[in-house]
Enzyme design. Structure first.
Site, mmCIF file in Angstrom:
data_model
loop_
_atom_site.group_PDB
_atom_site.id
_atom_site.type_symbol
_atom_site.label_atom_id
_atom_site.label_comp_id
_atom_site.label_asym_id
_atom_site.label_seq_id
_atom_site.Cartn_x
_atom_site.Cartn_y
_atom_site.Cartn_z
ATOM 1 N N LYS A 59 0.812 -1.222 0.000
ATOM 2 C CA LYS A 59 0.000 0.000 0.000
ATOM 3 C C LYS A 59 0.847 1.274 0.000
ATOM 4 O O LYS A 59 0.400 2.329 -0.458
ATOM 5 C CB LYS A 59 -0.915 0.016 1.226
ATOM 6 N N SER A 84 -8.937 1.656 8.423
ATOM 7 C CA SER A 84 -8.341 1.262 9.691
ATOM 8 C C SER A 84 -7.266 0.217 9.432
ATOM 9 O O SER A 84 -6.778 -0.430 10.336
ATOM 10 C CB SER A 84 -9.403 0.708 10.644
ATOM 11 N N GLU A 211 -9.431 -14.099 -4.312
ATOM 12 C CA GLU A 211 -10.224 -13.409 -3.295
ATOM 13 C C GLU A 211 -10.860 -14.426 -2.349
ATOM 14 O O GLU A 211 -10.929 -15.618 -2.656
ATOM 15 C CB GLU A 211 -11.273 -12.504 -3.938
ATOM 16 N N GLY A 215 -16.342 -13.461 -0.065
ATOM 17 C CA GLY A 215 -16.555 -12.199 -0.779
ATOM 18 C C GLY A 215 -16.131 -12.377 -2.224
ATOM 19 O O GLY A 215 -15.143 -11.797 -2.660
ATOM 20 N N ASP A 217 -17.262 -11.339 -5.031
ATOM 21 C CA ASP A 217 -17.841 -10.387 -5.986
ATOM 22 C C ASP A 217 -16.971 -10.195 -7.226
ATOM 23 O O ASP A 217 -17.485 -10.059 -8.337
ATOM 24 C CB ASP A 217 -18.066 -9.035 -5.303
ATOM 25 N N SER A 311 1.326 -9.812 -0.310
ATOM 26 C CA SER A 311 1.016 -8.383 -0.346
ATOM 27 C C SER A 311 1.232 -7.629 0.960
ATOM 28 O O SER A 311 1.424 -6.417 0.939
ATOM 29 C CB SER A 311 -0.413 -8.188 -0.853
#
Lengths: 325, 325
Positions: A59, A84, A211, A215, A217, A311
């Site tokens: 990130k 958070s 994923e 979840g 999606d 990651s």
């Protein structure tokens, strides 16, 4: 946003430009290999260790790239982000390095350790009350209006996506051609950026997003070519609890990602156990998605050269203890 | 053993020779650094990651060096070692690589995971019954006599000591001069070998051994210049539960080691927490001794260049979970 940017908001040139901005600032993280993993999976795997990146996750790349592109007036007014998790610390650290004031909006019940870490990087933390029905977007929006601060979204932003792509760029430069590149998928900032890098540097590689099954999606969105949502997915992969892909990342996934597979929480724990016990690498649940996708997914990687992005590595050992007990 | 070998059984030339034998076989493990550690300790630290060595610990170096020096008749007769820890796996792996049959003597109640790992490297495991008062030396001695197998001791052996010294040799070659070199201390095979390497390659460095406070025999031995013992020290550092230095390592410690400090188990856990949470490195309790010695020891390392050997990373996550809970 016009149609042209919706179609392809970011290209490989943006990844290259991000790499120049990050040079000497982000770590060029090492690539790990493991005879034991290769024997287990039947492939030749290369693990890009973004758990060893500054603040412990990829990130930092996207946040620093985005902040470094702000003009002097924007820098003076500061930035705001709601998170958070790792994005909070990434924006805080990037702000601190660039002398840009950062405000992070967090739920009032965020873990004390995350609040402390974010403040430790010099950011101001503003709380919102989930119970009182306050929305974090609303709070961040108010701060943005009052201070003129620039909102830095966690994934759906072209400079964030381009920055995240630099990890896969380094991996491919370091190890050469790949048959597969496995990448964790939440909002798909990392996945889109990685796919952009692979499209230029390893055009024969199939890019696979991984994923949590709870979840799924993104898998459904890719399959149906229509943006799908999921409500509050329950998974230990806290960095992949996003409810859908974004307006920028979805078209990039459609264009550059070949497949999205899902893994269950028990499969994630098994992957983490391998990474920790055998490879001696502390990787957070979300950071182990790609590894779990190789070990437990439906794709036959035998005899292939496989890139895997680890990651992130930010964990609370006390919480992790219950996973391994 | 005559007086001359008691005085200096091993010299730097042996470490150099071991390094040639290990080239392309042992990993040249990476050196990690951490801004956060440096800020905390006030020094510039270089961590030699032997937790990333083959089979997960520096022990592979000494075992492989010792086995590779056996003549054809000795190789055919095989080797025997008693250990339920890293030395067992090191001898097993080295035997497998060199085509030398290895027999490992373990207590009947050894953890199943360690038995499986040792067998996984191709060794035969023979159990002895602690409860029945059977001694492991006795069992190993019998196997040695019956098969003509060569006994490979865990630390008090010149080829083992020389092999262990190659980790510090690589560290100093990679990072340059050091003011301090902190090394974990059990039987002092690693400590003696490291001190030999430093005496030639970083002669200005002070070499510091770190042992558990519950088993402070080495510290007392160095202070009194007389070999001291401790009975069954109770510590989480299971690789440093040795009862005394050896006939070969004690003289080397007297000659080349400058100081030995002790750390408590809670200090060890704190060091492990830092290594795992901040540096994302899985290090076993014994492997964190040197780090704990820098963080909690009495030596002022501020503004100094400090080498730290992370000696191993083999843990059972289930057992570790209780430490961090």
């Amino acid at each position: 946003m016009n149609d042209a940017t919706t179609a392809v908001a970011v290209d490989y040139g943006d990844v290259e430009a991000a790499a120049s901005r990050l040079e000497g600032v982000a770590h060029r993280t090492p690539v790990a290999t493991s005879r034991q993993f290769d024997a287990l999976a039947g492939c030749t795997a290369f693990f890009k260790c973004e758990n060893l990146q500054r603040m412990g996750a990829f990130k930092f790349r996207g946040a620093y790239n985005a902040l470094s592109r702000l003009d002097p007036a924007q820098r003076a007014a500061g930035v705001v982000a709601f998170s958070s998790g790792n994005h909070a610390q990434a924006v805080a650290l990037a702000g601190s390095l660039l002398g840009i004031p950062a405000t992070i909006v967090m739920p009032a019940d965020a873990p004390a350790v995350k609040v402390a870490a974010t403040r430790g990087y010099g950011a101001e933390v503003v709380f919102y009350d989930r119970a009182a029905g306050q929305g974090r977007e609303e709070v961040a929006g108010r701060i943005s209006r009052e201070k003129g601060a620039t909102l830095i979204p966690p994934f759906d932003h072209r400079d964030v996506i381009a920055g995240q792509g630099t990890a896969a760029k380094e991996l491919i430069e370091d190890v050469g051609p790949l048959d597969y590149l496995f990448v964790s998928c939440g909002g798909a900032g990392l996945l889109s950026g990685s796919a952009l890098a692979a499209s230029r540097l390893a055009p024969a590689a199939r890019v696979v997003g991984v994923e949590p099954a709870a979840g799924d999606d993104a898998a459904r969105s890719l399959r149906t070519r229509t943006l799908q949502h999921v409500d509050n997915p329950v998974t230990i992969a806290d960095g992949a609890r996003t409810e859908s892909l974004g307006a920028l990342t979805f078209p990039l996934v459609l264009r550059y990602v070949h497949d999205i597979v899902t893994v269950t929480d028990p499969q994630l724990v098994e992957a983490m156990r391998f990474l920790w016990e055998r490879m001696k690498l502390v990787v957070e649940p979300t950071g182990a998605l790609a590894t779990a996708g190789v070990l437990s997914g439906p794709i036959d990687v035998r005899a292939r050269r496989v890139g895997i992005v680890l990651s992130g590595g930010n964990v609370d050992l006390k919480a992790m203890a219950t996973l391994f007990a």
